[in-house]
Scaffold this motif. Structure first.
Motif, PDB file in Angstrom:
ATOM      1  N   SER A   1       5.319  -5.792   7.706  1.00 31.92           N
ATOM      2  CA  SER A   1       5.383  -5.926   9.169  1.00 31.92           C
ATOM      3  C   SER A   1       6.841  -5.878   9.615  1.00 31.92           C
ATOM      4  CB  SER A   1       4.694  -7.213   9.617  1.00 31.92           C
ATOM      5  OG  SER A   1       5.320  -8.319   9.015  1.00 31.92           O
ATOM      6  N   TYR A   2       7.132  -6.266  10.820  1.00 34.51           N
ATOM      7  CA  TYR A   2       8.438  -5.994  11.445  1.00 34.51           C
ATOM      8  C   TYR A   2       8.993  -7.222  12.130  1.00 34.51           C
ATOM      9  CZ  TYR A   2       5.790  -1.996  10.516  1.00 34.51           C
ATOM     10  OH  TYR A   2       5.007  -1.127   9.836  1.00 34.51           O
TER      11      TYR A   2
ATOM     12  N   GLY B   1      -8.609   0.783   6.099  1.00 35.20           N
ATOM     13  CA  GLY B   1      -9.423  -0.415   6.012  1.00 35.20           C
ATOM     14  C   GLY B   1      -9.615  -0.944   4.608  1.00 35.20           C
TER      15      GLY B   1
ATOM     16  N   GLU C   1      -4.530   1.829   5.104  1.00 41.21           N
ATOM     17  CA  GLU C   1      -4.560   2.409   6.457  1.00 41.21           C
ATOM     18  C   GLU C   1      -5.973   2.853   6.829  1.00 41.21           C
ATOM     19  OE1 GLU C   1      -2.219   1.866   8.241  1.00 41.21           O
ATOM     20  OE2 GLU C   1      -0.269   2.141   7.291  1.00 41.21           O
TER      21      GLU C   1
ATOM     22  N   LEU D   1      -1.754 -13.077  10.989  1.00 40.97           N
ATOM     23  CA  LEU D   1      -2.157 -11.716  11.366  1.00 40.97           C
ATOM     24  C   LEU D   1      -3.553 -11.813  11.974  1.00 40.97           C
ATOM     25  CD1 LEU D   1      -1.283  -9.764   8.104  1.00 40.97           C
ATOM     26  CD2 LEU D   1      -0.124  -9.481  10.279  1.00 40.97           C
TER      27      LEU D   1
ATOM     28  N   SER E   1      -3.319  -6.002  11.565  1.00 40.14           N
ATOM     29  CA  SER E   1      -4.202  -6.558  10.531  1.00 40.14           C
ATOM     30  C   SER E   1      -3.924  -5.955   9.171  1.00 40.14           C
ATOM     31  CB  SER E   1      -5.659  -6.252  10.882  1.00 40.14           C
ATOM     32  OG  SER E   1      -5.910  -6.558  12.220  1.00 40.14           O
TER      33      SER E   1
ATOM     34  N   HIS F   1       3.798   4.042  12.167  1.00 44.86           N
ATOM     35  CA  HIS F   1       2.614   4.755  12.673  1.00 44.86           C
ATOM     36  C   HIS F   1       2.975   5.796  13.733  1.00 44.86           C
ATOM     37  CE1 HIS F   1      -0.808   1.938  11.208  1.00 44.86           C
ATOM     38  NE2 HIS F   1       0.236   1.872  10.406  1.00 44.86           N
TER      39      HIS F   1
ATOM     40  N   ARG G   1      -9.992  -7.241  17.685  1.00 42.85           N
ATOM     41  CA  ARG G   1      -8.976  -7.986  16.930  1.00 42.85           C
ATOM     42  C   ARG G   1      -9.391  -9.453  16.944  1.00 42.85           C
ATOM     43  NH1 ARG G   1      -5.453  -4.589  13.929  1.00 42.85           N
ATOM     44  NH2 ARG G   1      -5.832  -2.615  14.963  1.00 42.85           N
TER      45      ARG G   1
ATOM     46  N   HIS H   1       0.840  -1.212   0.000  1.00 41.87           N
ATOM     47  CA  HIS H   1       0.000   0.000   0.000  1.00 41.87           C
ATOM     48  C   HIS H   1       0.866   1.249   0.000  1.00 41.87           C
ATOM     49  CE1 HIS H   1       0.429   0.986   4.380  1.00 41.87           C
ATOM     50  NE2 HIS H   1       0.602  -0.326   4.488  1.00 41.87           N
TER      51      HIS H   1
ATOM     52  N   VAL I   1      -9.693  -7.658  12.064  1.00 48.39           N
ATOM     53  CA  VAL I   1     -10.171  -6.533  12.855  1.00 48.39           C
ATOM     54  C   VAL I   1     -11.565  -6.117  12.403  1.00 48.39           C
ATOM     55  CG1 VAL I   1      -9.130  -4.703  11.411  1.00 48.39           C
ATOM     56  CG2 VAL I   1      -9.437  -4.302  13.833  1.00 48.39           C
TER      57      VAL I   1
ATOM     58  N   HIS J   1     -15.392  -0.899   9.152  1.00 48.44           N
ATOM     59  CA  HIS J   1     -14.741  -1.814   8.223  1.00 48.44           C
ATOM     60  C   HIS J   1     -14.270  -3.053   8.960  1.00 48.44           C
ATOM     61  CE1 HIS J   1     -10.984  -0.024   9.602  1.00 48.44           C
ATOM     62  NE2 HIS J   1     -11.481   1.147   9.291  1.00 48.44           N
TER      63      HIS J   1
ATOM     64  N   PRO K   1      -6.201  -5.961   5.811  1.00 48.80           N
ATOM     65  CA  PRO K   1      -7.506  -6.471   5.357  1.00 48.80           C
ATOM     66  C   PRO K   1      -7.443  -7.310   4.084  1.00 48.80           C
ATOM     67  CG  PRO K   1      -7.645  -4.140   5.959  1.00 48.80           C
ATOM     68  CD  PRO K   1      -6.203  -4.517   6.033  1.00 48.80           C
TER      69      PRO K   1
HETATM   70  N1  BES Z   1       1.288  -2.723   8.611  1.00 45.80           N
HETATM   71  C1  BES Z   1       0.172  -2.542   9.459  1.00 45.80           C
HETATM   72  C2  BES Z   1      -0.355  -3.829  10.007  1.00 45.80           C
HETATM   73  C3  BES Z   1       0.614  -4.525  10.877  1.00 45.80           C
HETATM   74  C4  BES Z   1       1.030  -3.921  12.049  1.00 45.80           C
HETATM   75  C5  BES Z   1       1.039  -5.759  10.553  1.00 45.80           C
HETATM   76  C6  BES Z   1       1.919  -4.582  12.860  1.00 45.80           C
HETATM   77  C7  BES Z   1       1.915  -6.412  11.365  1.00 45.80           C
HETATM   78  C8  BES Z   1       2.373  -5.817  12.504  1.00 45.80           C
HETATM   79  C9  BES Z   1      -0.958  -1.880   8.710  1.00 45.80           C
HETATM   80  O1  BES Z   1      -0.503  -0.778   8.018  1.00 45.80           O
HETATM   81  C10 BES Z   1      -2.024  -1.422   9.669  1.00 45.80           C
HETATM   82  O2  BES Z   1      -1.803  -0.606  10.496  1.00 45.80           O
HETATM   83  N2  BES Z   1      -3.210  -1.984   9.559  1.00 45.80           N
HETATM   84  C11 BES Z   1      -4.348  -1.582  10.305  1.00 45.80           C
HETATM   85  C12 BES Z   1      -5.530  -2.133   9.553  1.00 45.80           C
HETATM   86  C13 BES Z   1      -6.809  -1.420   9.806  1.00 45.80           C
HETATM   87  C14 BES Z   1      -6.776   0.010   9.416  1.00 45.80           C
HETATM   88  C15 BES Z   1      -7.926  -2.138   9.067  1.00 45.80           C
HETATM   89  C16 BES Z   1      -4.333  -2.145  11.705  1.00 45.80           C
HETATM   90  O3  BES Z   1      -3.744  -3.202  11.995  1.00 45.80           O
HETATM   91  O4  BES Z   1      -4.913  -1.511  12.586  1.00 45.80           O
END
Ligand code: BES
Length: 869
Positions: free
Chosen positions: A543-544, A517, A515, A557, A813, A841, A685, A447, A560, A722, A815
């Protein structure tokens, strides 16, 4: 105008610099030599090199040896691969600070220029024929006239407390012979020296020592064929009785440039030994000069660098440091022209000088540099999907991304989503036509949208949308989540296509609403399924790692559901004194009562059947958790109790949870208002096997039932904003296997975490005796991926083997993963590119350069090695 490419911060002034083809050596006021990788800017090593400030550094021609001079006053000789000290040499008496050091590879002789105006030398060929110096001759062991003598009444002056500064150990001690000294080489401090070539017209290959001093003179010295003895040839005369100190010297062909304390740069013709020109620099006192790619760089006390061309015209003057510029160096190693400066603002700065490769041709930039350049542009677009004011920026960001694909020859299209959501960038790199029938199709999902970074609290150290390099990291919003990993995947596909070794089709779907949804994603993809075509494997990188050291693979994952719960009355906002009564149904009170029913003790969700679908823990999974906790505790025993750590991971990765994020109320924000409307945002979650649509329905039903029990006149509205399905990958499948072996070969062997062996060596200080206890241990206790920022990378023991990545899950998450898996009937795998400390973030989001470069290499391997389904 050179552009700042990277800055490394230290806590003390940088006084000297030397560049090899792979490393930057920086000498500090604290006596350390910092070794940074010229490729990734990682701090590879901190050598505790001297008891005093490091004033001079120089490299042997073949770059195997590094010479450092300091105020100790010692010259140390280092091996540039092992960073071990080989020799340590000193004068027979106190020479004051040793400002400069030069090494003649031809004569194997080290020259030093000192505060006591002498030049002294040591012929390293003779090191084993000379008597071993007694310990008492070492400058640090000598009696100090001031501190070590007794004053009236037998009182001794106490020494300043800089004892904690460690002296380097190891290597052979060498004392300069009394004959190998040129006393009063200058009538002032000997500030700078170089070994010049082509200076004697009849013997152009002969090395000549050139020295510059506090007396404002430049002296040329002939070196005798044995023993390294120097004989004065001449002084370069500028017709002045007395000039300002010469602080730096550089030679280019038959020209010699000298930088002076009064801000003057003199250009000398070495053939005629005449002053050709005097340039007035606008950098203040000229403290350092460097030459490279047809340009002369002068750095001075004002913190500016002035860049001159071959006609001695000023091309640019730029601010490089907030204090004095004390050192500079230039290299064109690996075809990459690099100018480096160091200053008393305690930083080392790397300058992008791509025009410096000879005045006409442009340097061919390597792909990693180009990738960072593309990322600099990509990050500059404020692709924030959640704020409508950035809608145009999102479009521009998407167009830029499309142009990157286009430039690399991929077929690309912009896929519209439901208005007003951001478009999806689609691109396809077609594999080798010869393999058309068996070619596999890999879908890379990512994304381009990012979380807001308004920086109202000034929490960012740099502008979030200006990619900034510091200390081996790139800083900027979205660099880790998800722009850096996307660019690494694009460059991987591009490089393979360029090398004509792309055997699969690589399809990219890069959306702009993740970001928020992934609004509109599913519909748009369904509509364009024909264009996208078949997919065998899905890969993402969003992810990390679990910590900053051990490479990981993510196989799970959470899902949500984001929901809004609203309670509204028919009356207006009221006054609690005028209108308040026990009989009034207050919306906020109802909302709080209602939400309180959602969680029981320790956050247990009270929705009937909520936990039923959750899969039990298998033995395999249990083993993975054990491995993870063991590895984490090995690298950081302070993480605590093993069982607690396992529990904490399980709670975040394989257990569901419910969070209430915030409340909103109508009416003015004061404590007399009874709001007519109250709203709460909450999210749940979900874990594998919990279906988001089912849970969303259960949540709504539960809230309606509980609300009914309140028998209130108010109205309830529950909206599902979402939802995302949880994802559980099969970590035994081929894509995970391929990723695993790619990670192992790219990140390579890992080492145990220990302090530097250089000051760990306990040995005769004058003998090089590496102790076996300082050899690296095999990787059974390995915790670090190569590229660690600590000074631990000793030479690798051949028994060290690459360690497997850790298989982890995540609480966050994404989606689209489950949706893509279902839609294309293809399994997904997730490669985390970033470290735990990436601050995704948050303010100061970052990505380590090594992680970016290595991720590109891992993608390349996976794109070319993944077997057909
Ligand atoms: N990259 C993250 C998701 C993530 C975070 C994966 C930590 C693995 C470890 C992604 O950009 C994100 O923040 N997703 C949102 C999804 C939501 C907006 C539907 C989340 O997890 O809150």
């Amino acid at each position: 105008m050179p552009a700042l490419s990277h800055r490394m911060r230290h806590d003390k002034s940088i006084l000297a610099l030397a560049l090899s083809s792979k490393d930057i050596f920086a000498g500090t006021q604290g006596g350390e030599i910092l070794v940074y990788s010229l490729d990734t800017y990682e701090l590879r090593r901190t050598i505790e090199a001297h008891k005093g400030s490091v004033l001079g550094l120089c490299l042997q021609k073949d770059q195997n040896l590094l010479f450092s001079s300091a105020t100790d006053p010692i010259v140390n000789v280092w091996h540039t691969d092992s960073f071990l000290r080989l020799y340590s040499l000193w004068s027979t008496y106190d020479v004051g600070d040793i400002f400069c050091v030069a090494y003649s590879s031809y004569h194997h002789t080290v020259y030093l220029g000192a505060q006591n105006t002498s030049i002294q030398w040591y012929d390293l060929k003779e090191k084993d024929n000379r008597p071993r110096p007694p310990l008492t001759s070492h400058p640090l062991e000598r009696k100090d006239k001031f501190f070590d003598s007794f004053g009236p009444g037998g009182v001794q002056t106490p020494r300043p407390q800089d004892r904690e500064r460690r002296d380097a150990v190891g290597g052979q001690g060498l004392e300069i012979d009394r004959q190998d000294i040129k006393q009063f080489a200058h009538f002032g401090y000997v500030y700078c020296m170089l070994l010049g070539h082509g200076i004697l017209p009849d013997r152009p290959s002969e090395e000549i020592l050139v020295s510059g001093g506090g007396d404002g003179r430049i002296m040329l010295w002939q070196i005798e064929s044995s023993g390294g003895k120097i004989r004065e040839i001449c002084t370069l005369e500028d017709g002045r009785d007395e000039g300002e100190s010469i602080l730096s010297l550089v030679q280019e062909g038959s020209f010699l440039y000298s930088g002076r304390l009064d801000g003057e740069i003199n250009v000398w013709d070495l053939e005629t030994r005449q002053l050709v020109r005097s340039l007035k620099a606008n950098v203040g006192d000229v403290l350092t000069l460097s030459l490279g790619g047809g340009y002369l760089f002068a750095g001075g006390v004002l913190g500016n660098v002035q860049k001159f061309n071959q006609h001695y015209e000023t091309v640019s003057t730029f601010k490089a440091h907030s204090g004095l510029i004390l050192a500079s160096a230039f290299t064109a190693a690996n075809g990459k022209p690099t100018f480096v400066t160091g200053g008393n603002d305690s930083t080392v700065v790397i300058w992008d000088v791509q025009d410096c490769v000879g005045s006409t041709s442009k340097a061919k930039r390597n792909n990693n540099d180009l990738m960072v350049e593309s990322l600099t542009q990509f990050v500059s677009f404020r692709t924030v999907s959640s704020l409508p004011k950035y809608r145009a920026d999102c479009r521009r960001g998407a167009s830029f991304l499309r142009s990157v694909f286009q430039n690399f020859g991929a077929a690309t299209e912009m896929l519209n989503t439901t208005k007003p959501y951001n478009p999806i960038v689609f691109a396809k790199f077609r594999g080798n036509p010869a393999t058309a029938a068996s070619r596999k199709k890999i879908l890379f999902y990512g994304h381009y949208d990012v979380i807001p970074a308004e920086n109202e609290q000034r929490g960012w150290r740099y502008d979030p949308f200006t990619l900034t390099g510091e200390g081996g990291y790139l800083y900027g919003r979205g660099i880790s989540d998800n722009k850096g990993p996307i660019m690494a995947a694009i460059y991987a596909a591009h490089e393979l296509a360029n090398e004509q070794s792309l055997s699969s089709d690589i399809i990219f779907l890069i959306e702009g609403e993740e970001e928020s949804g992934s609004r509109g994603f599913a519909e748009a993809i369904k509509e364009k399924k024909e264009l996208i075509g078949d997919v065998d494997w899905i890969l993402l990188a969003n992810s990390y790692w679990l910590n900053d050291h051990v490479p990981c693979l993510t196989y799970g994952l959470r899902g949500v559901i984001h929901a809004t719960v609203q309670v509204e009355s028919e009356h207006d906002d009221l006054h609690s004194g005028v209108d308040g009564s026990a009989w009034l149904d207050e919306p906020l009170k109802d909302l709080v009562s209602l939400l309180s029913k959602l969680n029981g003790v320790k956050g247990r969700v009270q929705i009937p059947g909520f936990y039923d679908p959750i899969l039990p823990l298998t033995d395999d999974e249990r083993q993975l958790y054990d491995e993870i906790t063991e590895t984490l505790l090995r690298s950081n025993p302070e993480l605590g109790d093993r069982d607690e750590l396992t529990q904490s991971l399980m709670r975040r990765w394989r257990e569901a949870s419910l969070t209430i994020h915030r409340f909103h109320t109508s009416g003015p924000d004061n404590s007399t208002i009874i709001p007519r409307l109250a709203r709460a945002s909450l999210s749940m979650r979900l874990v594998p096997n919990q279906e988001s649509a089912v849970i969303a329905e259960q949540l709504q039903r539960f809230l309606r039932n509980e609300f009914a029990k309140l028998s209130t006149a108010n109205k309830l509205k529950v909206t599902i904003d979402h939802q995302a399905e949880p994802w559980l990958g099969d970590y035994n499948n081929e894509i995970f296997n391929t990723l695993e072996s790619a990670i192992m070969s790219v990140w390579g062997p890992t080492l145990g975490r220990r302090r530097s062996s250089v000051h760990g060596l306990k040995a005769d200080p004058f003998r090089l005796t590496p102790s076996t206890s300082n050899r690296p241990t095999p990787a059974t206790s390995s915790t670090l991926a190569n590229g660690s920022t600590e000074a631990d990378d000793e030479p690798l023991d051949p028994t060290v083997v690459a360690r497997k990545p850790l298989y982890i899950r995540e609480g966050g998450s994404i989606p689209s993963i489950r949706f893509l898996e279902k839609e294309f009937g293809a399994p997904a795998a997730h490669l985390p590119c970033g470290q735990a400390s990436d601050h995704a973030h948050l303010d100061n989001e970052r990505l380590r350069l090594v992680n970016l470069y290595n991720s590109k290499m891992i993608f390349k391997k996976v794109f070319s090695e993944l077997p057909t389904k």
